[in-house]
Design an enzyme around this catalytic site. Structure first.
Site, mmCIF file in Angstrom:
data_model
loop_
_atom_site.group_PDB
_atom_site.id
_atom_site.type_symbol
_atom_site.label_atom_id
_atom_site.label_comp_id
_atom_site.label_asym_id
_atom_site.label_seq_id
_atom_site.Cartn_x
_atom_site.Cartn_y
_atom_site.Cartn_z
ATOM 1 N N PHE A 124 4.108 0.362 7.008
ATOM 2 C CA PHE A 124 3.738 -0.874 6.381
ATOM 3 C C PHE A 124 4.204 -0.668 4.959
ATOM 4 O O PHE A 124 4.008 0.176 4.339
ATOM 5 C CB PHE A 124 2.269 -1.304 6.615
ATOM 6 C CG PHE A 124 1.961 -2.525 5.960
ATOM 7 C CD1 PHE A 124 1.931 -3.633 6.836
ATOM 8 C CD2 PHE A 124 1.370 -2.837 4.648
ATOM 9 C CE1 PHE A 124 1.698 -5.126 6.279
ATOM 10 C CE2 PHE A 124 0.985 -4.204 4.252
ATOM 11 C CZ PHE A 124 1.358 -5.050 5.279
ATOM 12 N N TYR A 219 -10.936 -5.823 6.714
ATOM 13 C CA TYR A 219 -10.888 -7.206 7.133
ATOM 14 C C TYR A 219 -10.322 -7.321 8.470
ATOM 15 O O TYR A 219 -10.290 -8.324 8.821
ATOM 16 C CB TYR A 219 -10.205 -8.215 6.106
ATOM 17 C CG TYR A 219 -8.868 -7.447 5.556
ATOM 18 C CD1 TYR A 219 -7.676 -7.603 6.445
ATOM 19 C CD2 TYR A 219 -8.619 -7.112 4.358
ATOM 20 C CE1 TYR A 219 -6.625 -6.972 5.849
ATOM 21 C CE2 TYR A 219 -7.557 -6.386 3.854
ATOM 22 C CZ TYR A 219 -6.248 -6.432 4.707
ATOM 23 O OH TYR A 219 -5.475 -5.962 4.120
ATOM 24 N N LYS A 220 -9.783 -6.178 9.065
ATOM 25 C CA LYS A 220 -8.997 -6.647 10.404
ATOM 26 C C LYS A 220 -10.239 -6.300 11.470
ATOM 27 O O LYS A 220 -11.024 -7.063 11.719
ATOM 28 C CB LYS A 220 -8.034 -5.509 10.436
ATOM 29 C CG LYS A 220 -6.946 -5.665 9.402
ATOM 30 C CD LYS A 220 -5.661 -4.631 9.553
ATOM 31 C CE LYS A 220 -4.689 -4.642 8.570
ATOM 32 N NZ LYS A 220 -3.760 -5.710 8.543
ATOM 33 N N ARG A 368 3.505 -10.918 17.611
ATOM 34 C CA ARG A 368 2.164 -10.094 17.543
ATOM 35 C C ARG A 368 1.150 -10.530 18.087
ATOM 36 O O ARG A 368 0.412 -11.796 17.768
ATOM 37 C CB ARG A 368 2.205 -9.504 16.030
ATOM 38 C CG ARG A 368 1.707 -8.258 16.124
ATOM 39 C CD ARG A 368 1.831 -7.773 14.451
ATOM 40 N NE ARG A 368 0.933 -8.408 13.573
ATOM 41 C CZ ARG A 368 0.473 -7.860 12.621
ATOM 42 N NH1 ARG A 368 0.626 -6.713 12.365
ATOM 43 N NH2 ARG A 368 -0.294 -8.744 11.856
HETATM 44 C C1 LIG Z 1 -1.018 -0.533 7.639
HETATM 45 C C2 LIG Z 1 -1.368 -1.403 6.586
HETATM 46 N N1 LIG Z 1 -1.874 -0.782 5.585
HETATM 47 C C3 LIG Z 1 -2.186 -1.512 4.394
HETATM 48 C C4 LIG Z 1 -2.363 -2.852 4.685
HETATM 49 C C5 LIG Z 1 -2.945 -3.591 3.685
HETATM 50 O O1 LIG Z 1 -3.256 -3.244 2.499
HETATM 51 P P1 LIG Z 1 -4.107 -4.057 1.616
HETATM 52 O O2 LIG Z 1 -5.484 -4.224 1.950
HETATM 53 O O3 LIG Z 1 -4.100 -3.248 0.024
HETATM 54 O O4 LIG Z 1 -3.423 -5.373 1.224
HETATM 55 C C6 LIG Z 1 -1.968 -3.420 5.811
HETATM 56 C C7 LIG Z 1 -2.031 -5.102 5.813
HETATM 57 O O5 LIG Z 1 -1.764 -5.481 7.104
HETATM 58 C C8 LIG Z 1 -1.457 -2.542 6.903
HETATM 59 O O6 LIG Z 1 -1.191 -3.181 8.033
#
Ligand SMILES: Cc1ncc(COP(=O)(O)O)c(C=O)c1O
Length: 409
Positions: A124, A219-220, A368
């Protein structure tokens, strides 16, 4: 598989009752819980109480009276159970990006004579960006960002840190955490796992695999709400040595001593920085209650069944309309999402959303679909594929309004 057989799966689903614990808009099939989880029913009432009673009435006394100050550890302990960690090895704080910054700096400091950070070029972007920022700050680091099949070869005696996301956000590919952690350790490197697409989706075994550090989103699959606090994990063996370079007062050994010199707390609190965001932390705290009586192995079984059913039902459609499956069919290599490459992925997804089936799109050409086992039914999978078939057969996606790119895809 027939609709009758699919309905029978729902009748024998041990998690079926969990769906009642979520707010689900009428007629919506929500396949985006890997991006923003649904609202748990318990959250609005709890927030109402926190706002009206604790903030509105008890005010500043609530830090002690209602344990606001303990929330980061309390929430961390709830998450710990889901990711194979001890309660005092996890804390909820900040965002995933900020937490990664903190643990990456701490990890590099633990390997002072090594100068290489290894990661997946398809990680990511925020993970790669944070590594770039850290590398600029410290100077003299090599960022070895390679393809998945090159990761093992990229590890050597100069590697300080291997930094990976367990589930690829585009393809849903699931890394072998045990193997990669072991290989990195054999070279003397430390590992950081990003659990953004793992925590709450399936069991994670951080301590069993001797993982050093981890971070992840609230939040996921944890359903903590938009911008919910993230979490970080530091294995107990590293806690006293992991230096908190973002050395704020909440990570001080005695924040309310108000002394000028920073002395890091001895426990995981040292990696917290400033005042916790009590409202969003409270939402996440209440949201995590849906997991209280849940066996994550059962969640994993259902997740694999859901994604497997989706892939199976999509097969004829994929062949006819040019959807290329990019998610592994092998159970051991598949997270809780299914993705396809399609040249018209963006308008196709927008058209599908207009039909009440919500997934998302990731550039350049990925559609997705996330499968959150706590609230999805098997009939939802059937319905989603049916709607997609309609979108393609009737060329609904060709409506020009579906090609207008929104800011968030
Ligand atoms: C693998 C991964 N890391 C980090 C994040 C996002 O990080 P943050 O909560 O700092 O926006 C995401 C967001 O979709 C993600 O998929």
């Amino acid at each position: 598989m027939t609709l009758e057989a699919i309905q029978a799966l729902d009748r024998s689903d041990p998690l079926a009752a969990k769906r009642e614990e979520f707010v689900i808009p009428e007629g919506l099939v929500y396949l985006d819980g890997n991006s923003l989880g649904l609202l748990p029913r318990a959250v609005p009432g709890h927030l109402e109480k926190v706002v009206q009673q604790q903030w509105g009435h008890d005010l500043i006394r609530s830090w002690n009276l209602h344990g606001w100050v303990e929330l980061p550890l309390q929430v961390g302990a709830k998450i710990a159970r889901l990711i194979g960690a001890e309660a005092d090895e996890v804390v909820a704080a900040d965002s995933t990006s900020v937490n990664l910054f903190k643990v990456l700096l701490a990890a590099l400091r633990l390997r002072p004579n090594r100068r290489i950070i290894v990661s997946d070029i398809d990680n990511f972007p925020t993970d790669l960006y944070i590594a770039q920022g850290v590398s600029r700050l410290l100077g003299g680091y090599e960022l070895r960002f390679v393809q998945k099949d090159q990761i093992e070869a990229a590890l050597d005696q100069q590697t300080a840190v291997l930094m990976l996301t367990e589930v690829d956000y585009r393809t849903g590919y699931l890394y072998d955490m045990a193997r990669l952690t072991r290989l990195a350790h054999e070279k003397g490197a430390l590992v950081i796992w990003d659990l953004a697409h793992s925590a709450g989706a399936f069991p994670v075994h951080l301590n069993q695999h001797r993982v050093d550090f981890a971070v992840g989103c609230g939040y996921k699959y944890l359903n903590g709400g938009p911008g919910a606090p993230a979490f970080l994990f530091v294995a107990r063996q590293h806690q006293r040595a992991a230096f908190p370079f973002l050395s704020g007062w909440m990570g001080h050994q005695a924040p309310f001593a108000f002394v000028p010199e920073y002395v890091a707390a001895e426990d995981i609190r040292r990696l917290t920085v400033g005042t916790p965001s009590v409202l969003s932390m409270s939402a996440l705290d209440a949201a995590l209650e849906v997991f209280a009586n849940v066996d994550m192995e059962v969640v994993r079984q259902k997740s694999l069944q859901l994604t497997g059913l989706f892939i199976e039902l999509m097969e004829p459609l994929a062949a006819r309309y040019g959807f290329e499956l990019v998610t592994p069919t092998l159970h051991t290599r598949r997270g809780s999402q299914v993705s396809y490459r399609h040249p018209q992925g963006y308008p196709v997804m927008q058209a599908l959303i207009s039909q009440g089936v919500v997934g998302d799109f990731r550039a350049p050409d990925i559609v997705r679909f996330g499968f959150a086992p706590l609230y999805l039914r098997f009939v939802d999978v059937w319905y989603a594929v049916n709607r997609l078939e309609q979108v393609m057969r009737q060329d609904l996606w060709k409506d020009p309004r579906f090609s207008q790119r929104a800011k968030v895809t």
